[in-house]
Design an enzyme around this catalytic site. Structure first.
Site, PDB file in Angstrom:
ATOM      1  N   PRO A  26      67.457  35.632 -38.795  1.00 53.65           N
ATOM      2  CG  PRO A  26      66.250  37.484 -38.100  1.00 53.65           C
ATOM      3  CD  PRO A  26      67.658  36.980 -38.243  1.00 53.65           C
ATOM      4  CG  ASN A  27      61.895  34.755 -40.220  1.00 57.73           C
ATOM      5  OD1 ASN A  27      61.240  33.988 -39.517  1.00 57.73           O
ATOM      6  ND2 ASN A  27      61.889  36.065 -40.044  1.00 57.73           N
TER       7      ASN A  27
ATOM      8  CG  HIS B 217      71.435  41.056 -47.973  1.00 59.63           C
ATOM      9  ND1 HIS B 217      70.869  40.779 -46.756  1.00 59.63           N
ATOM     10  CD2 HIS B 217      72.310  42.062 -47.772  1.00 59.63           C
ATOM     11  CE1 HIS B 217      71.386  41.594 -45.852  1.00 59.63           C
ATOM     12  NE2 HIS B 217      72.268  42.387 -46.443  1.00 59.63           N
TER      13      HIS B 217
ATOM     14  NE  ARG C 215      55.615  28.821 -44.309  1.00 55.66           N
ATOM     15  CZ  ARG C 215      55.733  27.572 -43.865  1.00 55.66           C
ATOM     16  NH1 ARG C 215      56.301  26.665 -44.625  1.00 55.66           N
ATOM     17  NH2 ARG C 215      55.303  27.237 -42.661  1.00 55.66           N
TER      18      ARG C 215
ATOM     19  CB  ALA D 217      64.639  41.107 -40.435  1.00 55.50           C
TER      20      ALA D 217
ATOM     21  CG  ASN E 123      71.392  36.747 -45.338  1.00 49.91           C
ATOM     22  OD1 ASN E 123      70.878  37.765 -44.871  1.00 49.91           O
ATOM     23  ND2 ASN E 123      70.844  36.054 -46.323  1.00 49.91           N
TER      24      ASN E 123
ATOM     25  NE  ARG F 217      62.753  41.979 -50.834  1.00 51.67           N
ATOM     26  CZ  ARG F 217      62.750  41.000 -49.916  1.00 51.67           C
ATOM     27  NH1 ARG F 217      63.873  40.349 -49.656  1.00 51.67           N
ATOM     28  NH2 ARG F 217      61.632  40.679 -49.286  1.00 51.67           N
TER      29      ARG F 217
ATOM     30  CE1 TYR G 139      64.455  36.553 -49.065  1.00 48.40           C
ATOM     31  CE2 TYR G 139      62.208  35.833 -48.593  1.00 48.40           C
ATOM     32  CZ  TYR G 139      63.208  36.786 -48.502  1.00 48.40           C
ATOM     33  OH  TYR G 139      62.972  37.976 -47.843  1.00 48.40           O
TER      34      TYR G 139
ATOM     35  CD  GLU H  82      75.247  43.975 -45.599  1.00 43.80           C
ATOM     36  OE1 GLU H  82      76.132  44.863 -45.451  1.00 43.80           O
ATOM     37  OE2 GLU H  82      74.026  44.231 -45.644  1.00 43.80           O
TER      38      GLU H  82
HETATM   39  O1  CA2 Z   1      67.752  38.773 -49.266  1.00 47.55           O
HETATM   40  C1  CA2 Z   1      68.161  38.405 -48.161  1.00 47.55           C
HETATM   41  O2  CA2 Z   1      68.982  37.496 -48.017  1.00 47.55           O
HETATM   42  C2  CA2 Z   1      67.580  39.021 -46.895  1.00 47.55           C
HETATM   43  O3  CA2 Z   1      68.629  39.124 -45.948  1.00 47.55           O
HETATM   44  C3  CA2 Z   1      66.497  38.065 -46.421  1.00 47.55           C
HETATM   45  C4  CA2 Z   1      65.753  38.582 -45.191  1.00 47.55           C
HETATM   46  C5  CA2 Z   1      65.247  39.998 -45.421  1.00 47.55           C
HETATM   47  O4  CA2 Z   1      64.674  40.501 -44.224  1.00 47.55           O
HETATM   48  C6  CA2 Z   1      66.365  40.939 -45.864  1.00 47.55           C
HETATM   49  O5  CA2 Z   1      65.819  42.204 -46.108  1.00 47.55           O
HETATM   50  C7  CA2 Z   1      67.033  40.413 -47.136  1.00 47.55           C
HETATM   51  C8  CA2 Z   1      64.556  37.684 -44.904  1.00 47.55           C
HETATM   52  C9  CA2 Z   1      64.930  36.260 -44.627  1.00 47.55           C
HETATM   53  C10 CA2 Z   1      63.682  35.445 -44.572  1.00 47.55           C
HETATM   54  O6  CA2 Z   1      63.922  34.225 -45.176  1.00 47.55           O
HETATM   55  C11 CA2 Z   1      62.848  33.518 -45.630  1.00 47.55           C
HETATM   56  C12 CA2 Z   1      63.144  32.467 -46.455  1.00 47.55           C
HETATM   57  C13 CA2 Z   1      62.142  31.720 -46.967  1.00 47.55           C
HETATM   58  C14 CA2 Z   1      60.825  32.013 -46.660  1.00 47.55           C
HETATM   59  C15 CA2 Z   1      60.535  33.067 -45.835  1.00 47.55           C
HETATM   60  C16 CA2 Z   1      61.553  33.827 -45.294  1.00 47.55           C
END
Ligand code: CA2
Length: 167
Positions: free
Chosen positions: A28-29, A119, A36, A96, A93, A126, A41, A117
């Site tokens: 997700p996201n 990230h 963003r 969340a 990946n 974090r 990221y 896995e």
């Molecule tokens: O660091 C990572 O790749 C995460 O898997 C990213 C997840 C986070 O919940 C994990 O703890 C670590 C969040 C992905 C959200 O992606 C976005 C990308 C750009 C802007 C907003 C969110």
């Protein structure tokens, strides 16, 4: 007299033989990548991640099935599909869902496809709630904090891990 029957599964893959495909599955996201929170990221988009994965896979003679979903069940189904098609590996990946999803952990365990896995960020640097990963319990290896390069490194690692099994 002995005989040998080579069964072909519906996707054309001889039964029991590993395919050359790596599933890259994003949670997700991650569709928002590059649009963003670039300070966290980076500026690369998910399309850039896909191109990077395809190039890394090509170097190893592998193909990529690339996916992203904001829905847990869809991610579970792609993991099942990777199992049915005897994928060479999964780069996951789960975003969340990494920190919450027993369903994704169970799917990885059930299909037995080597899963790396990934990230983008270092989840251990974090918030506390990101330090625990259900995915890690079933993953062959874990990469975090390399930015999007982690995806390419994961494919390199999978290629090294599965080379003997594929030849
Ligand atoms: O660091 C990572 O790749 C995460 O898997 C990213 C997840 C986070 O919940 C994990 O703890 C670590 C969040 C992905 C959200 O992606 C976005 C990308 C750009 C802007 C907003 C969110």
């Amino acid at each position: 007299m002995s005989s040998c029957v080579r069964r072909i599964s519906p996707d054309g893959n001889p039964a029991g033989m590993m395919s050359d495909t790596v599933y890259v599955i994003n949670g997700p996201n991650l569709n928002l990548l590059g649009t963003r929170e670039p300070e966290k990221y980076g500026r690369a988009t998910l399309a850039d991640v896909e191109a990077l994965c395809r190039e890394a896979a090509r170097r190893h003679g592998l193909a990529v099935d690339f996916h992203q979903s904001n829905r847990e069940g869809e991610i579970v189904e792609w993991i099942h599909e990777a199992g049915q098609r005897k994928a060479a590996g999964i780069v996951l990946n789960a975003a969340a869902y990494t920190h919450t999803s027993v369903a994704i952990l169970d799917a990885i365990t059930a299909v037995g496809v080597p899963t790396i896995e990934v990230h983008i960020t270092n989840i251990h640097a974090r918030e506390e709630f990101r330090h625990h990963s259900y995915v890690s319990k079933a993953a062959k290896a874990v990469l975090c904090g390399f930015g999007i390069d982690g995806y390419g490194l994961a494919i390199d690692g999978l290629a090294a891990m599965t080379k003997a099994r594929r030849s």
